[in-house]
Design an enzyme around this catalytic site. Structure first.
Site, short mmCIF file in Angstrom:
data_model
loop_
_atom_site.label_atom_id
_atom_site.label_comp_id
_atom_site.label_asym_id
_atom_site.label_seq_id
_atom_site.Cartn_x
_atom_site.Cartn_y
_atom_site.Cartn_z
N ASP A 277 2.03 2.88 -9.31
CA ASP A 277 0.64 3.54 -9.36
C ASP A 277 -0.52 2.47 -9.23
O ASP A 277 -0.02 1.34 -9.37
CB ASP A 277 0.75 4.44 -10.87
CG ASP A 277 -0.54 5.43 -10.52
OD1 ASP A 277 -1.17 5.49 -9.80
OD2 ASP A 277 -0.47 6.50 -11.23
C1 BGC Z 1 -3.46 7.71 -10.52
C2 BGC Z 1 -2.68 8.23 -9.03
C3 BGC Z 1 -3.31 8.23 -7.97
C4 BGC Z 1 -3.81 6.70 -7.58
C5 BGC Z 1 -4.62 6.30 -6.44
C6 BGC Z 1 -4.12 6.30 -10.14
O1 BGC Z 1 -5.07 5.93 -11.03
O2 BGC Z 1 -2.54 7.74 -11.55
O3 BGC Z 1 -2.18 9.63 -9.57
O4 BGC Z 1 -2.67 8.60 -6.80
O5 BGC Z 1 -4.45 6.16 -8.86
O6 BGC Z 1 -5.59 6.95 -6.49
#
Ligand code: BGC
Length: 732
Positions: A277
């Site tokens: 993530d």
């Molecule tokens: C979130 C993800 C997301 C990623 C990119 C993260 O903070 O947990 O779900 O896809 O950011 O935007």
């Protein structure tokens, strides 16, 4: 000298093969893809390989990154939605030594331009086919600007509405979530995007509902409650998986080899790639499991995280780790192979400059809006409707519409994707209702609040005066858009801001009140429930949502949504879900039995609940056989009748319980559902097939067991079921 050094470096890092960009013929069959990937891999330098395994944090201007792409050092970009830049990146990738195409990622979830209701609302439709279509439309909009990789679907099962991210998922049930997971993956993929099912795994169970906190999950819980929607996504072809931020049983998933490599890649056979993530690899330092970004990067890579989302550690340190033997080249090759495989599968190697020339492509906005409207219409959940408060018929003379949100269309929770910046034209609830007023009817509007989210009161007295003049009050409340989503957990789930205070004043007028609630989670509406005749959960209905709302409020369309999450009576009941384990002392009301002394034992509204403008009777449940073997199947026929005077839709739900088992089993588990529409007086028998192999569970060792035992099967229009009968599963 300096020139010589540069030259030497160039020679050392140059590939074993030719230096001109080569366009690979684009293979299609799995074997041909594997061969092409192997061939390409053989020509890559370590630098080029690592380039495929990360993207940088978004930075403007993009020019330095475009140059890095040209050098083969970046294989993907995040949040680039301007087609001009996508074209520039694509051109640089084509110019690079090996011409490997790029992935362009964004969170294309439920909005690019046209905003759909959020995924929790999709689940409330109980129509996975609609979720497939919504995902397809969102994907097409994303693809039209050049994006080819979405960070969706989020399939985290959650029993905790304090957690703000429940808005992105399908609620509390693994079976329902799996149906929506598969549908969403299919839809996004049909629209041309690679998907990234997230957040693997257990992110939906943070302790206390606080985002990013850890969780303790036993093996059976993990495999039976949290994993199924991921399996469904993989079966539907999700090309990538995103690892979760949090710790499970003390080990952050970003460095959890048992989960990422052993379970996901080996046991489930996932051969796409796993991304971290956002900056999660760097956050291993905050978790207290790595001294610095370098150590964190090695830990994550060794756990099986193939792709570094924006931490920068793979780019900086993987080469050194290979050089000193901490990471084997074979492991790098495996990760790169996974990324290239996805790029081949997506057909990216087929693309030429001409494919980018036409960006942005036109999208048929009418069709997208139509889908958005349909999803909204089917997602609204009528929780309560007394004294026939809804629909608002022509007999309702004066309607007071209260709430600033009813006159604003710019407050959807839609900041995923660029929709937050380019709001399309949207009808307000006020305008949509005004259009539908019949002769003799009057709509009076009073905003009451200074802002659409009801944080500050502006003119309470005017709103009360309007209510006094009306025959019915329609009060539009909204869960403040800023207090839901990622990083926003709530300890209090009552109406946010000053909205309850306003409701108290409206209720004091004694007028019938229809409460329209826009929310992205289950709320605590116990106070409100006592004060109003009707409650309609509208979620965040999106670009077409206020028009849809007016259609439902005035009865042009009947509501047909059902709750994908339990609505608790109070926060103290959380975590809450319908599928609890029984206890040794079921609640009887007396001391020393399970329950609260200061709260009812039931939720305010159970999972699966939702009314419409007609009523249904569950007449009969009949099994084709009273027993089946562990490999067998039986049919369950459930007869439902429309007992009201209007046509209406009902979600017929089937649940089972294993009555005696080798470990305690939930009091109910959803096994099947079907949404049907019946005319007044019409009766229909819905046939469900129960397969013994689907009724099992996992033990502590992770073994899947289907036990010979007595079972109960229950049917109804909610998890508070109406009909039940028993059957047996036998060994032979
Ligand atoms: C979130 C993800 C997301 C990623 C990119 C993260 O903070 O947990 O779900 O896809 O950011 O935007």
């Amino acid at each position: 000298m300096r020139f010589l050094l540069l030259f030497t470096l160039f020679v050392l890092s140059a590939a074993p093969a030719a230096a001109n960009p080569v366009r690979e013929a684009a293979p299609r069959s799995p074997a041909a893809i594997e061969a092409a990937v192997g061939k390409l891999l053989g020509r890559m330098t370590l630098k080029e390989k690592i380039g495929q395994l990360h993207f940088p944090s978004l930075a403007f201007p993009h020019e330095p990154q475009i140059e890095a792409v040209r050098r083969g050092e970046i294989g993907a970009m995040l949040n680039v939605v301007d087609p001009r830049y996508i074209k520039a990146f694509a051109a640089a990738a084509r110019d690079s030594r090996l011409g490997i195409p790029m992935l362009y990622a964004i969170d294309a979830i439920y909005a690019l331009k046209i905003t759909f209701p959020p995924p929790l609302a999709w689940a409330a439709t109980w129509r996975p086919d609609l979720a497939e279509r919504a995902s397809y439309e969102v994907a097409r909009e994303a693809r039209a600007v050049g994006v080819n990789w979405t960070f969706a679907p989020m399939v985290d099962v959650s029993r905790d509405p304090r957690w703000g991210r429940v808005i992105e998922g399908a609620g509390e049930d693994a079976f329902l979530a799996s149906a929506f997971s598969a549908a969403r993956v299919s839809g996004y993929r049909r629209g041309g995007l690679a998907t990234s099912v997230k957040h693997f795994v257990g992110y939906g169970a943070p302790e206390g509902g606080r985002d990013y906190t850890g969780t303790e999950i036993s093996t059976p819980e993990l495999l039976d409650r949290y994993l199924p929607p991921f399996k469904a996504a993989l079966e539907a072809g999700s090309e990538t998986v995103m690892a979760s931020f949090n710790t499970i049983n003390g080990v952050p998933v970003t460095m959890n080899r048992a989960l990422v490599t052993d379970l996901l890649k080996k046991q489930l056979g996932f051969d796409g790639f796993v991304t971290s993530d956002f900056v999660a690899i760097g956050e291993l330092v905050n978790h207290g499991v790595a001294r610095d970004l370098e150590e964190a990067s090695v830990l994550a890579f060794k756990a099986g995280i193939d792709f570094d989302m924006a931490s920068g550690g793979y780019d900086l340190y993987l080469a050194r780790a290979v050089a000193d033997g901490r990471i084997k080249m074979a492991a790098i090759d495996d990760a790169v192979r996974r990324v290239l495989r996805v790029k081949y599968r997506l057909g990216l190697f087929d693309q030429t400059a001409a494919d980018f020339d036409g960006l942005p492509r036109a999208v048929d906005e009418v069709a997208v809006r139509q889908s958005a409207r349909e999803v909204a219409l089917e997602s609204f959940v009528l929780l309560k409707n007394e004294n026939a408060a809804l629909p608002l018929t022509s007999a309702t003379g004066t309607i007071a519409l209260i709430g600033t949100s009813a006159d604003s269309a710019q407050h959807d929770h839609s900041w995923w994707g660029p929709a937050g910046h380019q709001k399309p034209e949207t009808e307000t609830l006020r305008a949509a209702l005004e259009k539908r007023m019949r002769p003799g009817q009057t709509l009076i509007f009073e905003p009451a609040f200074a802002d659409p989210c009801g944080r500050e009161l502006k003119d309470k007295a005017a709103a009360v005066a309007a209510a006094k003049r009306a025959d019915v009050v329609v009060y539009n409340v909204i869960e403040d858009c800023e207090i839901q989503g990622e990083g926003v957990s709530r300890a209090k789930l009552t109406l946010s801001g000053r909205q309850q205070e306003m409701l108290d004043a409206l209720a004091a007028t004694g007028k019938p009140i229809v409460l329209v609630v826009e929310t992205g989670r289950a709320l605590v509406l116990a106070d409100a429930e006592r004060q109003v005749d009707a409650i309609l959960i509208a979620w965040h209905p999106g670009t077409e949502g206020r028009t849809a709302l007016a259609e439902v409020l005035t009865g042009e369309v009947s509501p047909s949504g059902k709750l994908p999450m339990t609505f608790p009576r109070s926060e103290g009941q959380i975590p809450i879900s319908y599928n609890l384990l029984p206890t040794g002392r079921p609640f009887t009301g007396s001391r020393y039995t399970t329950g609260y002394v200061d709260e009812k034992q039931t939720p305010l509204y159970p999972f699966g609940h939702g009314l419409t403008y007609t009523t249904f009777a569950y007449d009969e449940i009949v099994l084709s056989e009273p027993k089946m073997t562990v490999r067998g199947e039986i049919d369950v026929d459930v007869t439902v009748r429309n007992t009201g005077s209007r046509a209406g839709s009902e979600v017929v739900q089937l649940y089972t319980r294993q009555l005696v088992a080798s470990r305690s089993r939930p009091v109910k588990e959803l096994r099947a559902f079907e949404k049907i529409t019946l005319k007044p007086g019409e009766s229909r028998t819905v046939r469900f097939r129960l397969k013994a192999k689907d009724l099992g569970f996992h033990d502590d060792a992770g073994r899947y067991l289907v036990e010979a035992a007595p079972y109960k099967v229950m049917a109804g229009g909610s998890s508070d079921t109406a009909l039940a009968t028993d059957f047996l599963i036998t060994r032979e």
